[in-house]
Design a protein around this motif. Structure first.
Motif, PDB file in Angstrom:
ATOM      1  N   MET A 151      15.885   8.535  -2.047  1.00 40.34           N
ATOM      2  CA  MET A 151      16.385  10.174  -1.019  1.00 40.34           C
ATOM      3  C   MET A 151      17.193  11.096  -2.338  1.00 40.34           C
ATOM      4  SD  MET A 151      12.889   9.992  -0.789  1.00 40.34           S
ATOM      5  CE  MET A 151      12.794  11.846  -0.216  1.00 40.34           C
ATOM      6  N   LEU A 152      18.848  10.099  -1.570  1.00 39.37           N
ATOM      7  CA  LEU A 152      19.880  10.342  -2.350  1.00 39.37           C
ATOM      8  C   LEU A 152      18.753  10.281  -4.281  1.00 39.37           C
ATOM      9  CD1 LEU A 152      22.101  11.188  -2.410  1.00 39.37           C
ATOM     10  CD2 LEU A 152      23.451   9.247  -2.685  1.00 39.37           C
ATOM     11  N   ALA A 153      19.023   9.788  -4.902  1.00 41.73           N
ATOM     12  CA  ALA A 153      18.748   9.526  -5.771  1.00 41.73           C
ATOM     13  C   ALA A 153      17.887  10.872  -6.243  1.00 41.73           C
ATOM     14  CB  ALA A 153      18.291   8.270  -5.980  1.00 41.73           C
ATOM     15  N   VAL A 154      16.710  11.027  -5.822  1.00 43.48           N
ATOM     16  CA  VAL A 154      16.111  11.611  -5.936  1.00 43.48           C
ATOM     17  C   VAL A 154      16.401  13.088  -5.237  1.00 43.48           C
ATOM     18  CG1 VAL A 154      13.680  12.848  -4.850  1.00 43.48           C
ATOM     19  CG2 VAL A 154      13.929  10.667  -4.989  1.00 43.48           C
ATOM     20  N   ALA A 155      17.237  13.770  -4.994  1.00 40.62           N
ATOM     21  CA  ALA A 155      17.959  15.029  -4.684  1.00 40.62           C
ATOM     22  C   ALA A 155      19.040  15.028  -6.254  1.00 40.62           C
ATOM     23  CB  ALA A 155      18.951  15.171  -3.264  1.00 40.62           C
ATOM     24  N   THR A 156      19.498  13.532  -6.721  1.00 40.66           N
ATOM     25  CA  THR A 156      20.273  13.685  -7.679  1.00 40.66           C
ATOM     26  C   THR A 156      19.279  14.326  -8.584  1.00 40.66           C
ATOM     27  OG1 THR A 156      21.845  11.712  -6.532  1.00 40.66           O
ATOM     28  CG2 THR A 156      22.190  12.794  -8.870  1.00 40.66           C
ATOM     29  N   ARG A 157      18.762  13.661  -8.743  1.00 39.23           N
ATOM     30  CA  ARG A 157      17.222  14.330 -10.290  1.00 39.23           C
ATOM     31  C   ARG A 157      17.431  15.537  -9.828  1.00 39.23           C
ATOM     32  NH1 ARG A 157      12.000  11.123 -10.703  1.00 39.23           N
ATOM     33  NH2 ARG A 157      11.546  12.555  -8.351  1.00 39.23           N
ATOM     34  N   GLN A 158      17.098  16.262  -8.699  1.00 40.52           N
ATOM     35  CA  GLN A 158      16.108  17.807  -8.789  1.00 40.52           C
ATOM     36  C   GLN A 158      17.770  18.063  -9.291  1.00 40.52           C
ATOM     37  OE1 GLN A 158      13.424  18.751  -7.258  1.00 40.52           O
ATOM     38  NE2 GLN A 158      14.384  20.524  -8.599  1.00 40.52           N
ATOM     39  N   THR A 159      18.758  18.188  -9.131  1.00 47.99           N
ATOM     40  CA  THR A 159      20.164  18.551  -8.720  1.00 47.99           C
ATOM     41  C   THR A 159      20.336  19.389 -10.535  1.00 47.99           C
ATOM     42  OG1 THR A 159      21.037  18.262  -6.851  1.00 47.99           O
ATOM     43  CG2 THR A 159      22.285  19.062  -8.466  1.00 47.99           C
ATOM     44  N   LEU A 160      20.649  17.618 -11.448  1.00 45.75           N
ATOM     45  CA  LEU A 160      20.257  17.915 -12.753  1.00 45.75           C
ATOM     46  C   LEU A 160      19.203  18.448 -13.451  1.00 45.75           C
ATOM     47  CD1 LEU A 160      21.186  13.780 -13.022  1.00 45.75           C
ATOM     48  CD2 LEU A 160      22.949  15.129 -13.518  1.00 45.75           C
ATOM     49  N   GLN A 161      18.455  18.216 -12.828  1.00 44.40           N
ATOM     50  CA  GLN A 161      17.307  19.094 -13.672  1.00 44.40           C
ATOM     51  C   GLN A 161      17.541  21.099 -13.240  1.00 44.40           C
ATOM     52  OE1 GLN A 161      13.076  18.607 -11.656  1.00 44.40           O
ATOM     53  NE2 GLN A 161      13.297  16.355 -12.517  1.00 44.40           N
ATOM     54  N   ASN A 162      17.902  20.873 -12.253  1.00 43.49           N
ATOM     55  CA  ASN A 162      17.838  22.060 -11.907  1.00 43.49           C
ATOM     56  C   ASN A 162      19.222  23.106 -12.789  1.00 43.49           C
ATOM     57  OD1 ASN A 162      16.171  21.934 -10.015  1.00 43.49           O
ATOM     58  ND2 ASN A 162      17.320  22.343  -8.481  1.00 43.49           N
ATOM     59  N   GLY A 163      20.458  21.765 -12.705  1.00 43.22           N
ATOM     60  CA  GLY A 163      21.779  22.523 -13.642  1.00 43.22           C
ATOM     61  C   GLY A 163      21.452  22.500 -15.215  1.00 43.22           C
ATOM     62  N   CYS A 164      20.404  21.570 -15.611  1.00 38.31           N
ATOM     63  CA  CYS A 164      20.361  20.778 -17.277  1.00 38.31           C
ATOM     64  C   CYS A 164      19.169  22.650 -17.602  1.00 38.31           C
ATOM     65  CB  CYS A 164      19.261  19.817 -16.956  1.00 38.31           C
ATOM     66  SG  CYS A 164      19.896  18.845 -17.431  1.00 38.31           S
ATOM     67  N   ARG A 165      18.074  23.251 -16.647  1.00 36.29           N
ATOM     68  CA  ARG A 165      17.252  23.985 -16.871  1.00 36.29           C
ATOM     69  C   ARG A 165      17.669  25.331 -16.973  1.00 36.29           C
ATOM     70  NH1 ARG A 165      15.230  24.329 -12.345  1.00 36.29           N
ATOM     71  NH2 ARG A 165      13.769  22.618 -13.027  1.00 36.29           N
ATOM     72  N   LEU A 166      19.657  25.524 -16.120  1.00 39.84           N
ATOM     73  CA  LEU A 166      20.464  26.875 -16.480  1.00 39.84           C
ATOM     74  C   LEU A 166      21.128  26.345 -17.559  1.00 39.84           C
ATOM     75  CD1 LEU A 166      22.216  27.048 -13.180  1.00 39.84           C
ATOM     76  CD2 LEU A 166      20.640  28.113 -13.831  1.00 39.84           C
ATOM     77  N   LEU A 167      21.357  25.325 -18.501  1.00 40.41           N
ATOM     78  CA  LEU A 167      22.065  25.526 -20.129  1.00 40.41           C
ATOM     79  C   LEU A 167      20.380  25.218 -21.018  1.00 40.41           C
ATOM     80  CD1 LEU A 167      24.897  23.012 -19.627  1.00 40.41           C
ATOM     81  CD2 LEU A 167      24.802  24.369 -18.828  1.00 40.41           C
ATOM     82  N   GLY A 168      19.168  24.993 -20.105  1.00 40.41           N
ATOM     83  CA  GLY A 168      18.634  25.381 -21.568  1.00 40.41           C
ATOM     84  C   GLY A 168      18.121  24.365 -21.920  1.00 40.41           C
ATOM     85  N   ILE A 169      18.422  23.110 -21.797  1.00 39.35           N
ATOM     86  CA  ILE A 169      18.296  21.799 -22.394  1.00 39.35           C
ATOM     87  C   ILE A 169      17.669  20.754 -21.498  1.00 39.35           C
ATOM     88  CG2 ILE A 169      20.573  21.971 -23.041  1.00 39.35           C
ATOM     89  CD1 ILE A 169      21.175  19.245 -21.233  1.00 39.35           C
ATOM     90  N   THR A 170      16.952  19.825 -21.748  1.00 40.67           N
ATOM     91  CA  THR A 170      15.953  19.000 -21.086  1.00 40.67           C
ATOM     92  C   THR A 170      16.082  17.928 -19.854  1.00 40.67           C
ATOM     93  OG1 THR A 170      15.443  17.082 -22.938  1.00 40.67           O
ATOM     94  CG2 THR A 170      14.142  19.326 -23.137  1.00 40.67           C
ATOM     95  N   ALA A 171      15.480  17.659 -19.205  1.00 43.70           N
ATOM     96  CA  ALA A 171      15.934  16.287 -18.340  1.00 43.70           C
ATOM     97  C   ALA A 171      15.233  14.890 -18.545  1.00 43.70           C
ATOM     98  CB  ALA A 171      16.584  16.738 -16.933  1.00 43.70           C
ATOM     99  N   PRO A 172      15.131  14.522 -19.493  1.00 46.41           N
ATOM    100  CA  PRO A 172      14.400  13.462 -20.281  1.00 46.41           C
ATOM    101  C   PRO A 172      13.661  12.324 -19.416  1.00 46.41           C
ATOM    102  CG  PRO A 172      16.405  13.201 -21.395  1.00 46.41           C
ATOM    103  CD  PRO A 172      16.093  14.620 -20.342  1.00 46.41           C
ATOM    104  N   VAL A 173      13.147  11.753 -18.963  1.00 46.39           N
ATOM    105  CA  VAL A 173      12.399  10.635 -18.211  1.00 46.39           C
ATOM    106  C   VAL A 173      12.803   9.132 -18.672  1.00 46.39           C
ATOM    107  CG1 VAL A 173      10.390   9.420 -17.606  1.00 46.39           C
ATOM    108  CG2 VAL A 173      10.191  12.575 -17.278  1.00 46.39           C
ATOM    109  N   LYS A 174      12.263   9.309 -19.899  1.00 44.00           N
ATOM    110  CA  LYS A 174      13.153   8.225 -20.601  1.00 44.00           C
ATOM    111  C   LYS A 174      14.727   8.318 -22.061  1.00 44.00           C
ATOM    112  CE  LYS A 174       8.138   5.724 -19.803  1.00 44.00           C
ATOM    113  NZ  LYS A 174       7.124   5.187 -20.533  1.00 44.00           N
ATOM    114  N   MET A 175      15.065   7.430 -22.161  1.00 49.05           N
ATOM    115  CA  MET A 175      15.501   6.880 -23.291  1.00 49.05           C
ATOM    116  C   MET A 175      15.886   6.500 -24.064  1.00 49.05           C
ATOM    117  SD  MET A 175      18.961  10.323 -21.604  1.00 49.05           S
ATOM    118  CE  MET A 175      19.942  10.290 -23.466  1.00 49.05           C
TER     119      MET A 175
END
Length: 558
Positions: A534-558
């Motif tokens: 759940m800590l990892a899930v919270a981190t994922r959500q926070t990364l998504q929210n921050g990336c959205r502010l910058l107008g960049i994607t948060a990819p599932v795979k790289m």
């Protein structure tokens, strides 16, 4: 929910209650100042710090450490978000978060999801961000690229900070630059038809002018030869202007930049609003006639010289039109705040525009500016000025042909706007931790991969864990940083510094990678595995929210 603010507010109440007890006991005098708590510079000393002793030492005529010690003796931490409070140094009181604070952060993220980090205001201020606003006479440039990212990202940050935001592009479709465009097109038009015509020295020399002239001939032939010079130039400019504006719109859409309105300068003239604005300045007593021109007494507002509003030939200056445009923003449309994003070479506009606004009887503080420095492109340590593909100056379109959109947006925003930016083209496409956008996105993809594996193992992702088990230093450090997102958004909005979010995301990725390397997740015992998941899930959500502010994607795979 801003758990940092919640902690600060509770700390203030704890101090106020303790101070009331100290006053009642006759240990401290009345009239104290309770300064806002600050984040400790070193978490080894605590999480939040109060300078109560230092702030009141002079008024109390007591050593600050003595004040802090007396106050500390009355602080009651029971049922609070703090586990300890300690007097330190010359008179600080350092507080450490209790476990329930960390648990509250994670529960807030789970509850808020995409809204985590946002601030809700009862009465949101209406803010316009005007940015890019390039002359519609040629392709978008690298300078436009930086301004586009900074303006668009600032607008997103302001929205997240609780403001009602409007994005606007001011289209200079009138005035001298359009006249120069017509002259340039006419010269290329006549040259393409075999006439020996000298190109105007002040014309637009780019090959795109030749291309537009050739396009007109392909569509309509030589039908303009019978017209006067003035009519021919006007016809060519009218043909090219909408095509170039459409190209600009396409480039910006490709760049992920959107506007609520493209506001045409011609609207101001055609509606009579410029005339009306000049008349208002005259009514207010700030204009005078000299040398057959109309002047604004700018020196009354701190400028070194007065400014021409209407030239001796009867045409309004850019300055006159700009003042009318700002009046339209602030008075007619009623924005509480207007932010102009301008290159640093336009610094002089800040005082000139504010002077015009004040002369109109409006509050000049309602007009603010985001000034940004130039960009230098480098590859392998060498400065790049020309496009390999075309042999001309690099345009925004050229850049996006070579650099991924996410990299372009992240790199243009990763330095404070008032700092010159060196854009490393080689680094921007590098798939390694040296590339900051790759580093951030890899953290997100790494979490997604881990969660997919856990789901295959039958681990439930949609339930809370026992967060009291998260006590490892990398776990609490990660949660502490996650909790900073709302604060970083507010500070970025306050300072017009979008690079705070870039730095925040890089630090968040660093803390997650450190946690992942130090704390087992998949093979931890079930309760701890669930909490860490759940800590990892919270981190994922926070990364998504921050990336959205910058107008960049948060990819599932790289």
């Amino acid at each position: 929910m801003n758990y940092l603010d919640i902690a600060k507010n509770q700390l203030n109440k704890l101090l106020a209650d303790a101070y009331g007890i100290a006053v009642s006991a006759g240990e401290l005098p009345e009239g104290a100042v309770i300064p806002p708590p600050a984040l400790s510079k070193d978490v080894a000393n605590g999480d939040l710090s109060s300078t109560f002793g230092l702030a009141n030492a002079g008024a109390f005529k007591m050593p600050p450490r003595n004040i802090a010690t007396l106050l500390h003796s009355h602080i009651d931490l029971e049922n609070s978000l703090f586990v300890s409070a300690e007097v330190a140094g010359a008179g600080y009181i350092n507080f450490r978060y209790a476990q329930n604070w960390y648990e509250g952060v994670l529960r807030a993220i789970a509850a808020e999801g995409d809204n985590f980090g946002k601030t809700v205001r009862e009465r949101p201020e209406r803010v316009m961000v005007e940015f890019v606003s390039a002359n519609p006479t040629g392709p978008m440039t690298i300078g436009n690229a930086r301004g586009g990212v900074l303006g668009d990202t600032l607008a997103s940050i302001l929205e997240a900070a609780g403001y009602d935001v409007w994005r606007e592009f001011y289209l200079n479709d009138a005035g001298n630059q359009i006249s120069v465009l017509g002259k340039s097109l006419e010269a290329r038009f006549l040259q393409a038809l075999g006439q020996d015509i000298e190109f105007p020295e002040d014309g637009y020399h780019g090959d795109y002018i030749k291309d537009f002239a050739a396009s007109y001939i392909a569509d309509f032939g030589d039908n303009l030869l019978t017209l006067s010079t003035e009519e021919r130039q006007k016809a060519l400019a009218s043909y090219v202007l909408p095509k170039n504006v459409a190209a600009m719109e396409n480039d910006l859409a490709r760049y992920g930049v959107r506007f609520d309105r493209w506001y045409a300068e011609s609207e101001l003239h055609n509606s009579g609003y410029v005339d009306e604005t000049i008349a208002l300045l005259t009514k207010n007593g700030y204009t005078y006639e000299k040398d057959d021109a109309l002047w604004l007494e700018s020196t009354k507002f701190g400028l070194e010289k007065d400014e021409v509003m209407r030239k001796s030939n009867g045409f309004y200056t850019y300055y006159a039109t700009d003042i009318a445009y700002h009046r339209d923003k602030l008075e007619k449309r009623g924005f509480d705040l207007v932010i102009d994003a301008l290159g640093a070479d336009h610094h002089g506009h800040t005082v000139r525009f504010r002077a015009g606004v004040e002369a109109l009887g409006l509050n000049p503080n309602r007009l603010q500016f985001l000034l940004f420095q130039l960009v230098r492109l480098v590859r392998d340590g060498e400065v790049v000025r020309m496009s390999k593909r075309t042999g001309k100056s690099i345009t925004l379109s050229d850049l996006l042909d070579e650099i991924p959109l996410d990299a372009a947006r992240f790199f243009f925003g990763m330095r404070n706007p008032d700092v010159h930016l060196e854009f490393d083209l080689g680094l921007a496409v590098k798939a390694s931790s040296d590339n900051p956008v790759y580093y951030v996105q890899y953290a997100h993809a790494r979490i997604c991969t881990m969660i997919a594996v856990l789901e295959e193992m039958g681990v439930s992702i949609d339930t809370e864990g026992d967060y009291s088990l998260l006590t490892h230093e990398t776990e609490v450090d990660l949660i502490r940083h996650i909790a900073m997102l709302p604060e970083e958004i507010l500070l970025a909005a306050k300072d017009y510094d979008t690079s705070r979010i870039n730095r925040y995301l890089v630090e968040l990725a660093t803390r997650y990678h450190r946690f992942y390397d130090k704390c087992r997740v998949k093979d931890a015992e079930p309760a701890l595995r669930q909490a860490r998941t759940m800590l990892a899930v919270a981190t994922r959500q926070t990364l998504q929210n921050g990336c959205r502010l910058l107008g960049i994607t948060a990819p599932v795979k790289m």
